[in-house]
Motif scaffolding. Sequence first.
Motif, PDB file in Angstrom:
ATOM      1  N   GLN A 375      30.977  43.100  28.771  1.00 17.95           N
ATOM      2  CA  GLN A 375      31.199  42.069  29.781  1.00 17.95           C
ATOM      3  C   GLN A 375      31.659  42.725  31.067  1.00 17.95           C
ATOM      4  OE1 GLN A 375      33.669  38.869  28.407  1.00 17.95           O
ATOM      5  NE2 GLN A 375      33.964  37.986  30.432  1.00 17.95           N
ATOM      6  N   THR A 376      31.136  42.217  32.199  1.00 18.87           N
ATOM      7  CA  THR A 376      31.599  42.699  33.500  1.00 18.87           C
ATOM      8  C   THR A 376      32.251  41.559  34.267  1.00 18.87           C
ATOM      9  OG1 THR A 376      29.552  42.166  34.708  1.00 18.87           O
ATOM     10  CG2 THR A 376      29.651  44.313  33.596  1.00 18.87           C
ATOM     11  N   GLY A 377      33.233  41.919  35.102  1.00 21.74           N
ATOM     12  CA  GLY A 377      33.832  40.938  36.005  1.00 21.74           C
ATOM     13  C   GLY A 377      32.962  40.748  37.233  1.00 21.74           C
ATOM     14  N   ILE A 378      33.463  39.989  38.209  1.00 19.52           N
ATOM     15  CA  ILE A 378      32.685  39.732  39.419  1.00 19.52           C
ATOM     16  C   ILE A 378      32.582  41.008  40.258  1.00 19.52           C
ATOM     17  CG2 ILE A 378      33.321  37.299  39.458  1.00 19.52           C
ATOM     18  CD1 ILE A 378      35.238  38.003  41.799  1.00 19.52           C
ATOM     19  N   ASN A 379      31.460  41.102  40.989  1.00 24.36           N
ATOM     20  CA  ASN A 379      31.256  42.157  41.990  1.00 24.36           C
ATOM     21  C   ASN A 379      31.368  43.566  41.412  1.00 24.36           C
ATOM     22  OD1 ASN A 379      30.854  40.227  44.008  1.00 24.36           O
ATOM     23  ND2 ASN A 379      33.061  40.085  44.399  1.00 24.36           N
ATOM     24  N   VAL A 380      30.851  43.761  40.229  1.00 26.24           N
ATOM     25  CA  VAL A 380      30.793  45.099  39.627  1.00 26.24           C
ATOM     26  C   VAL A 380      29.479  45.770  40.024  1.00 26.24           C
ATOM     27  CG1 VAL A 380      30.522  46.334  37.426  1.00 26.24           C
ATOM     28  CG2 VAL A 380      32.306  44.593  37.692  1.00 26.24           C
TER      29      VAL A 380
END
Length: 413
Positions: A375-380
């Motif tokens: 999973q990635t957070g925002i703006n990665v």
Amino acid sequence: MKLVLLAGGKGERLKPLTETSQKTIMPILNKPLICRHLEKLTRNFNFEKIIIIISYKKEQVIDTINKCIENNKNIVYLDQIEEKGTGHAIKLAMDYGGEDDYLIVYSDLYLSNNVYNNLIKLKSPGIVVTDVNNPINYGVVKIENEIVKEIKEKPKSNEYNSNTIFAGIIRFPYEAKKYLDNLRLSPRNEYEVTDAIRDMIKEFDISVLKIHRNEWQDIGRPWELLLANRLALDEEIKDQVIMGEVHETVIIKGNVFIDKNAEIKPYTVIEGPAFISRNTSIGPSSHIRPYTILIDNSSVGYSVEVKGSIIMNHAKLPHFNYVGDSIVGEYVNLGAGTITANLRFDHKPIKMKVKEDIIDTGMEKLGSIIGEHAQTGINVSILPGKKIGPYALIYPGCVVDRDVNSHEIFKCK
């Protein structure tokens, strides 16, 4: 004749994909490799028995075959237990199968329909060969008058001055078994079938069936799964087939397959060749570019661009993402604005770490390989050629400039 499918290896070079999945169930246009082999081979041959060598994640292989093959009564599974190499696996099959002719196929290969159709021409004993640009990564073969004269597994130098390699398909008579019985461990600490072929040359004329390079792809490293699926798209998607729900504002160009229960939402653009599987959702206002494959139940949300990538089962690209020349594993969830970079500033081929080696992939454009449930957070932002392991968590705003291990929490510097 008996069929032997080798499906036991760990696929170490194919990580992070094989950390959670057996390599022979990797998808080719939504069909697991091993199922593709079984379907195509049994269509052209009437095998008395099918012997499948299993070991690593064997339950996945058995479960996958049970789901895709209705009549599997003549399938036998043999557990290799100790993965001692291809020679050991084939010996195990022939010990069980007894006196007969054997067609042996490595299950981590992509083969074109033409290859399956032409295998009837492979004589016994015989091997399938093809030409590649980097032969020393394989078993290099020297051929004279369509007969094998020399073969050597992964030589340090190309002493035969040959680009021809053993392509992972063999036809053996039972008489060849004695050469498997007498194998010794190779420098890689494995029993290599290529060593048995080398010894057989003294007694047998081993014939060859040569296939075109674009009809074959070894899937040993992550980007090779992309290449195999691109070959399949070119070969099998020849028209527009639309069975799902497509909004009237959607634009579709080129050869595109859209399966049942797929939903393409308003103002989306799809450029083929592309394969969109069952129960997928795309849009609104998204752009699917050529050589994209969406596997069952995956979703591409608002204003997302996907190019030349494989989006696995249940993966989510919810909004404002760019995914280029990448593989996104099952149940991955990308935060808004996550970007996979796929091109170096200097336009040189992208390198990727495989085991402990940094390998030149030969690809000018290559994004990231993301293991399942990551999973990635925002703006990665993920730099070209980087791998993210299963269940990894990438914090918002980070630039991923190195490989990320499975279950790792990656925080910005």
